[in-house]
Design an enzyme around this catalytic site. Structure first.
Site, short mmCIF file in Angstrom:
data_model
loop_
_atom_site.label_atom_id
_atom_site.label_comp_id
_atom_site.label_asym_id
_atom_site.label_seq_id
_atom_site.Cartn_x
_atom_site.Cartn_y
_atom_site.Cartn_z
N TYR A 275 -29.19 -9.33 -36.25
CA TYR A 275 -29.90 -10.36 -35.50
C TYR A 275 -29.23 -11.72 -35.67
O TYR A 275 -28.83 -12.08 -36.79
CB TYR A 275 -31.33 -10.52 -36.02
N MET A 323 -36.86 -4.94 -40.74
CA MET A 323 -38.09 -4.31 -41.21
C MET A 323 -37.82 -2.96 -41.88
O MET A 323 -38.34 -2.68 -42.95
CB MET A 323 -39.08 -4.14 -40.06
#
Ligand SMILES: *Cc1c(COP(=O)(O)O)cnc(C)c1O
Length: 382
Positions: A275, A323
């Site tokens: 990301y 996550m």
């Protein structure tokens, strides 16, 4: 079932730690194994089973939920003491099962008496007194009433212990505060005895207090972090080493956390990885994806910081911890492949990632890091 990773508990290391602690405290002091927070993330059911195999038969839990798990694992072979929360609706279960518990306010005292009467039995209680932590515990002016109740209800209350907790014994910054607490506890104990009643045992020490202030050991010590092979703080460790002949850490880490490579890929120089823009490949790279992320308790603050072991090499976590996944740099390992073992905490060949280094990197205490490790990860005693 979670198959992304496994937690291993090393029984030999645990046996070593218990041996060291027992030798330090002597035969007269009962060692209570503190197992709140899912046994500091080690896995409550598995941990207490292992501990009991190593001769530990006294456990301190935070609440009824934990006490029930210990009962289920070890039936009534062991003593369980709840230091924290007991909802009123669980008081019957607690007393019926002979589970000992702290009493730190009047309403719990009266619930205990009422329930024990109803069951025609005795509640085994530890009276917690306020000495300066200012969290839970009876204030001095409440004691007269508590003493009166203990004297009146001898059929229904067994005055097992008198206890308190220190407000930061792991740091010398708190020296005066802790010294004041020790003194105050002794005054309260003397006062209670002067009224003609006496607890069976006195207990106040956690790991740090038991090492920094040996006089706090009394009849029982409540040992959490040290039994898991870690020190409460670097200060406690240094103070201990200064007085220890062979300068080797006598404690051994019990926990290891292992996963496997899920996938690998090559990335060209000049590309960002993961990301956003937190990691730029400045050369041609090979990366491995590990199916562990912050949902499993691997802190996001280890993004671009953490280290894991693969084939005996220390590999950097690159980009942000996601996550359920993270990416590590395996550019310099030739034969790296899918399914290779990844060690998040523990040893591989002659390399180690310790809990302490892990938590230094992420600015978390040992305690917090361990208890965040997800409950769903299978625990295996080795
Ligand atoms: C957690 C706890 C302990 C154990 O603390 P460690 O520092 O892990 O040894 C002892 N007493 C009480 C009341 C606690 O809550």
């Amino acid at each position: 079932m979670h198959t992304n990773s496994t937690i291993e508990l090393n029984k030999t290391a645990y046996r070593n730690n218990i041996q060291f602690l027992r030798k330090t405290f002597g035969k007269k002091v009962t060692l209570s194994s503190v197992v709140k927070g899912n046994a500091y993330g080690h896995g409550l059911h598995e941990f207490v089973t292992m501990a009991n195999d190593c001769g530990v038969n006294h456990f301190s839990a935070f609440d009824v939920e934990e006490a029930k798990i210990i009962r289920e694992a070890l039936s009534d072979k062991v003593t369980i003491m709840i230091m924290g929360f007991v909802p009123n609706e669980d008081m019957e279960w607690v007393i019926t099962n002979g589970v000992e518990f702290y009493i730190f306010d009047k309403s719990r005292l009266s619930t205990a008496v009422k329930t024990a009467k109803k069951l025609s039995t005795k509640a085994i209680v530890h009276i917690e007194v306020e000495t300066g932590m200012n969290r839970t515990g009876f204030d001095k002016q409440e004691l007269a009433q508590v003493i009166a109740t203990l004297k009146k209800e001898t059929e229904h209350l067994l005055f097992k212990g008198l206890c308190t907790h220190y407000a930061g014994a792991e740091s010398i910054t708190n020296y005066y505060r802790v010294e004041k607490q020790i003194k105050k506890y002794q005054e309260i104990y003397d006062y209670i005895c002067s009224t003609g009643i006496q607890p069976e045992i006195k207990h106040t020490a956690c790991s740090a207090a038991s090492m920094m202030y040996p006089e706090t050991r009394m009849d029982l010590v409540r040992i959490g972090i040290m039994q898991y092979g870690l020190w409460s703080s670097p200060e406690v460790f240094v103070k201990f080493l200064n007085s220890y002949k062979n300068k080797i850490d006598p404690l051994q880490r019990i926990i290891a956390w292992k996963s496997k490579i899920m996938s690998t890929k090559k990335v060209n120089s000049g590309e960002f990885i993961g990301y956003g823009t937190s990691f730029l490949a400045e050369r041609k790279m090979k990366i491995a994806v590990v199916p562990i992320g912050y949902a499993h308790g691997y802190s996001r603050s280890l993004s671009n910081q953490g280290r894991v072991l693969i084939q005996g090499h220390r590999c950097a976590v690159i980009g942000s911890v996601n996550m359920n996944m993270m990416t590590v740099d395996v550019t310099d390992i030739d034969a790296v492949k899918k399914e290779d073992e990844v060690v998040l905490i523990g040893s591989q060949k002659d390399m180690t990632v310790s809990v302490a280094s892990f938590s230094d990197l992420s600015n978390q205490l040992n305690y917090e890091l361990l208890t965040r490790i997800a409950k769903t990860i299978p625990r295996k005693i080795i």
